[in-house]
Design a protein around this motif. Structure first.
Motif, PDB file in Angstrom:
ATOM      1  N   GLY A   1       0.801  -1.214   0.000  1.00  0.00           N
ATOM      2  CA  GLY A   1       0.000   0.000   0.000  1.00  0.00           C
ATOM      3  C   GLY A   1       0.834   1.264   0.000  1.00  0.00           C
ATOM      4  N   GLY A   2       2.119   1.142   0.369  1.00  0.00           N
ATOM      5  CA  GLY A   2       3.012   2.297   0.356  1.00  0.00           C
ATOM      6  C   GLY A   2       3.632   2.462  -1.024  1.00  0.00           C
ATOM      7  N   ASP A   3       4.853   3.036  -1.077  1.00  0.00           N
ATOM      8  CA  ASP A   3       5.398   3.327  -2.406  1.00  0.00           C
ATOM      9  C   ASP A   3       6.349   2.251  -2.921  1.00  0.00           C
ATOM     10  OD1 ASP A   3       7.497   3.769  -0.785  1.00  0.00           O
ATOM     11  OD2 ASP A   3       7.730   5.898  -1.253  1.00  0.00           O
ATOM     12  N   ARG A   4       6.507   1.160  -2.189  1.00  0.00           N
ATOM     13  CA  ARG A   4       7.299   0.054  -2.756  1.00  0.00           C
ATOM     14  C   ARG A   4       6.548  -0.440  -3.997  1.00  0.00           C
ATOM     15  NH1 ARG A   4       3.914  -2.728  -3.747  1.00  0.00           N
ATOM     16  NH2 ARG A   4       2.681  -4.242  -2.586  1.00  0.00           N
ATOM     17  N   ARG A   5       7.308  -0.791  -5.029  1.00  0.00           N
ATOM     18  CA  ARG A   5       6.628  -1.209  -6.251  1.00  0.00           C
ATOM     19  C   ARG A   5       6.464  -2.728  -6.299  1.00  0.00           C
ATOM     20  NH1 ARG A   5      11.663   0.157 -10.421  1.00  0.00           N
ATOM     21  NH2 ARG A   5      13.072  -1.402  -9.532  1.00  0.00           N
ATOM     22  N   GLY A   6       5.492  -3.190  -7.072  1.00  0.00           N
ATOM     23  CA  GLY A   6       5.371  -4.610  -7.377  1.00  0.00           C
ATOM     24  C   GLY A   6       6.071  -4.880  -8.688  1.00  0.00           C
ATOM     25  N   VAL A   7       6.676  -6.070  -8.810  1.00  0.00           N
ATOM     26  CA  VAL A   7       7.435  -6.372 -10.026  1.00  0.00           C
ATOM     27  C   VAL A   7       7.117  -7.769 -10.548  1.00  0.00           C
ATOM     28  CG1 VAL A   7       9.363  -4.835  -9.431  1.00  0.00           C
ATOM     29  CG2 VAL A   7       9.413  -7.239  -8.682  1.00  0.00           C
ATOM     30  N   ALA A   8       7.337  -7.944 -11.840  1.00  0.00           N
ATOM     31  CA  ALA A   8       7.334  -9.272 -12.457  1.00  0.00           C
ATOM     32  C   ALA A   8       8.676  -9.426 -13.151  1.00  0.00           C
ATOM     33  CB  ALA A   8       6.193  -9.415 -13.454  1.00  0.00           C
ATOM     34  N   VAL A   9       9.335 -10.552 -12.902  1.00  0.00           N
ATOM     35  CA  VAL A   9      10.717 -10.737 -13.342  1.00  0.00           C
ATOM     36  C   VAL A   9      10.847 -12.102 -13.996  1.00  0.00           C
ATOM     37  CG1 VAL A   9      13.122 -10.832 -12.566  1.00  0.00           C
ATOM     38  CG2 VAL A   9      11.484  -9.347 -11.368  1.00  0.00           C
ATOM     39  N   ARG A  10      11.459 -12.132 -15.176  1.00  0.00           N
ATOM     40  CA  ARG A  10      11.689 -13.433 -15.800  1.00  0.00           C
ATOM     41  C   ARG A  10      13.186 -13.719 -15.854  1.00  0.00           C
ATOM     42  NH1 ARG A  10       7.977 -16.288 -18.495  1.00  0.00           N
ATOM     43  NH2 ARG A  10       6.822 -14.469 -19.236  1.00  0.00           N
ATOM     44  N   THR A  11      13.588 -14.826 -15.226  1.00  0.00           N
ATOM     45  CA  THR A  11      14.971 -15.285 -15.315  1.00  0.00           C
ATOM     46  C   THR A  11      14.961 -16.541 -16.185  1.00  0.00           C
ATOM     47  OG1 THR A  11      15.054 -16.939 -13.538  1.00  0.00           O
ATOM     48  CG2 THR A  11      15.155 -14.621 -12.864  1.00  0.00           C
ATOM     49  N   PRO A  12      16.125 -17.056 -16.551  1.00  0.00           N
ATOM     50  CA  PRO A  12      16.123 -18.310 -17.321  1.00  0.00           C
ATOM     51  C   PRO A  12      15.468 -19.467 -16.562  1.00  0.00           C
ATOM     52  CG  PRO A  12      18.251 -17.216 -17.491  1.00  0.00           C
ATOM     53  CD  PRO A  12      17.473 -16.465 -16.457  1.00  0.00           C
ATOM     54  N   ASP A  13      15.262 -19.318 -15.239  1.00  0.00           N
ATOM     55  CA  ASP A  13      14.731 -20.407 -14.419  1.00  0.00           C
ATOM     56  C   ASP A  13      13.246 -20.317 -14.121  1.00  0.00           C
ATOM     57  OD1 ASP A  13      17.030 -21.829 -14.099  1.00  0.00           O
ATOM     58  OD2 ASP A  13      17.655 -20.726 -12.311  1.00  0.00           O
ATOM     59  N   GLY A  14      12.647 -19.151 -14.329  1.00  0.00           N
ATOM     60  CA  GLY A  14      11.242 -19.030 -13.972  1.00  0.00           C
ATOM     61  C   GLY A  14      10.804 -17.587 -14.001  1.00  0.00           C
ATOM     62  N   CYS A  15       9.523 -17.385 -13.742  1.00  0.00           N
ATOM     63  CA  CYS A  15       8.973 -16.039 -13.680  1.00  0.00           C
ATOM     64  C   CYS A  15       8.560 -15.778 -12.238  1.00  0.00           C
ATOM     65  CB  CYS A  15       7.773 -15.949 -14.620  1.00  0.00           C
ATOM     66  SG  CYS A  15       7.005 -14.325 -14.663  1.00  0.00           S
TER      67      CYS A  15
END
Lengths: 286, 286, 286
Positions: B75-89
């Motif tokens: 709810g604060g200003d930390r962001r949510g992320v989606a990250v893809r590495t060679p091993d998974g998302c």
């Protein structure tokens, strides 16, 4: 795709009881999608389960079949029921487990502090049957485990598309607890109570966003006063109040347990007052 | 077949929070395959979750979507992320939860004992976005439950095949803790620490198989010395060391808890020395 | 539809170990349907797991593959096995975990109080193999985690339809504990013991419905005498006995824990006597 079937029980995680229900469901409908809501309801705590299922159903598709089994009187003369509301289908013993999900549809506003179970007539938007058709039960029924032998197979058959009416006789009332509603007195003070303590020790009250004035508020609980509503947990470092993810006023201690730190338990009172215009007086009282 | 979606949270098993995420996922993708990794991460213990997800992802298909929600600053200003590495998302708040899984791809070797969070530039093999596209969120977002209202629906949409770039703006760095690396001094003594205590009380260190000399070793922890590496737990009746199932040096007490018996906790030091050729001296020291 | 795969382990819920098994299964068979029986078996408690799997399998389809991993000697010379009975398929280390499910098919009646593990010849209705074919294992096998690296992928391959014989060499015996059987003396007194304490604190004995005379009975446990068999839990307000959902005589305390209230633990003795015709004498004794 078959509707989702959810399970909420007090069977714990140390036995195979919940798994037994899943085995029966998959025996009837091998394509069933089963989701555990919670199996660690305090044994026989019907009210806790009634609250939890009410906070979760809105996240599921509306054709989901929610099986709720806290069933201390299993095998006796309490009946099993299947109930369809506009929000979902519920299968449970008729012992108050559906109090929250049904009360959302009742027009009557009750502010009584008495919460004994009572028989309540259902509105037209809700269809209910008593589970009387043995055709959809397991061939042998243990008098101690209707969750596995009646509720699970009925849920599985419903997930295959049979109509609600097929599993039993229509009924027009259910046994429900009166959900304690917050009371607002002449001076605008709102008196409510703690409905649930969650995993984090957050205290979830029976006061909803719509019950709270838009002016600044003071929340009193366990002798503590908390001024102002936070938007999210980390906004303060100390005891805070906010509207939680199910729409209820919640008291939280960031990175700690508000309930255990301040000794609050389900049923304890909470008061909400406003301080716009009376700041000085309130300050003095504090 | 849609990719698997895994869930790792500190939501516990006593509420419906994790189930709420599943309901949202199944509302978006009724064919989603959801696997619980762990919901009993110690509340707010980002580092524990970061370690656990790093030990599990290699067992899953590489297109699996791992949702990790330990989110004290939701709810604060930390962001949510989606990250893809060679091993998974991976889908998570950007608060260090991906420290282990990303650090595997960083060339920089850091032996610092300081583990504060810092912003780290991502290598080209890793794609990341900030979750900014509200089109893939629930229509109403609670500021206290992004797990249910943002991370879950984004995971479900990704499982339906939309590209990573669709869910938000590209980013080229993430906030990561520095993973404590073992340090080898001039005399070949390796100094590491306990990374995790598992269910059995086994002490999992940050020392990997490749860090250990092929000669016979002595492991020192909590004032105890353990000579020689076992291959499996039951090889000895007493305190032993071996390479555990995630490739880390582990200290175990067969049929008991090494951690509670010897009072070891996460972060405590561990030393590895060799004894080939210096057996007598070591014997005297022991 | 692929057969269901169930998992029973002592891996707990605080790590990713059980999830690792699921990831491996879904890597081999993306359509696998996986059901958790229980992951909180007391660490290394083979007998508890052996009992629990025996109470659950009859709820599942008969082609279900039950993977049971309580494996303190993993990595040593104990063998892994896959066993098909008329009730299901089981994959486990050969350390007694299948004692209950196999003993159901043994003609020999043993009333010995000795329960040491022994090698038992299998009847013709049961097929078993030793897991020797590495083709169905993960490419790298950790000596500390055969659950993930051998049992899980073998289960997944079996769920895809390969024959049992493909995964290893046929064997004709298994290591089993002798299940303690109740003993009836000349006067008709039945002496049994507590097999399991369930989540509710109900005491499940090794005495089955068929072992009990149809006449009225008195059950003695922990110095207490309980007269008459209830049909369901809520029939009495006090300590009661009934036939539980798995067919065993059970001692329960409605809305309480019989085991903790009366200090009963697994292995404690229980006696059943009849009181038809000797009511007065018994009354005096009571």
């Amino acid at each position: 795709m078959a509707p989702v079937i959810t399970l909420t029980t007090d069977f714990g995680v140390g036995d195979g009881y919940a798994a037994g229900m899943k085995g029966v469901i998959l025996s009837v409908n091998p394509q069933a999608v089963i989701v555990d809501i919670c199996h660690t309801i305090k044994p026989q705590d019907i009210k806790q389960a009634a609250f939890i299922i009410s906070t979760v159903h809105s996240s599921f598709p509306k054709d989901t079949i929610h099986v709720v089994v806290i069933d201390p009187c299993v095998g006796g003369d309490r009946r099993g029921v299947a109930v369809r509301t506009p929000d979902g289908c519920y299968i449970a013993p008729d012992n108050g487990l559906l109090s929250h999900v049904i009360t959302e549809y009742l027009s009557e506003i009750r502010t009584s502090k008495r919460t004994e179970i009572r028989t309540v007539k259902l509105p037209n938007t809700i269809k209910a049957v008593s589970l009387t058709n043995r055709e959809y039960w397991r061939s042998e029924v243990s008098p101690t485990f209707h969750g596995r032998d009646i509720f699970a197979p009925v849920a599985a058959h419903l997930s295959l598309g049979i109509p609600l009416e097929a599993v039993g006789d229509s009924i027009d009332s259910l046994n429900l607890f009166t959900i304690p509603k917050p009371h607002r007195n002449k001076r605008g003070v709102i008196a409510g109570c703690a409905l649930h303590i969650d995993t984090f020790g957050n205290i979830i009250t029976n006061i909803r966003k719509k019950d709270i004035p838009e002016t600044a508020i003071i929340v009193e609980i366990a002798g503590k006063k908390i001024r102002g509503l936070s938007e999210y947990y980390a906004q303060r470092k100390s005891l805070c109040t906010l509207i939680g993810s199910s729409g209820y006023l919640e008291i939280a201690l960031p990175n700690g347990s508000a309930a255990s730190t301040f000794g609050v338990k389900v049923g304890d009172g909470v008061r909400v007052t406003t301080y716009i215009g009376v700041t000085n007086n309130l300050e003095r009282r504090v």
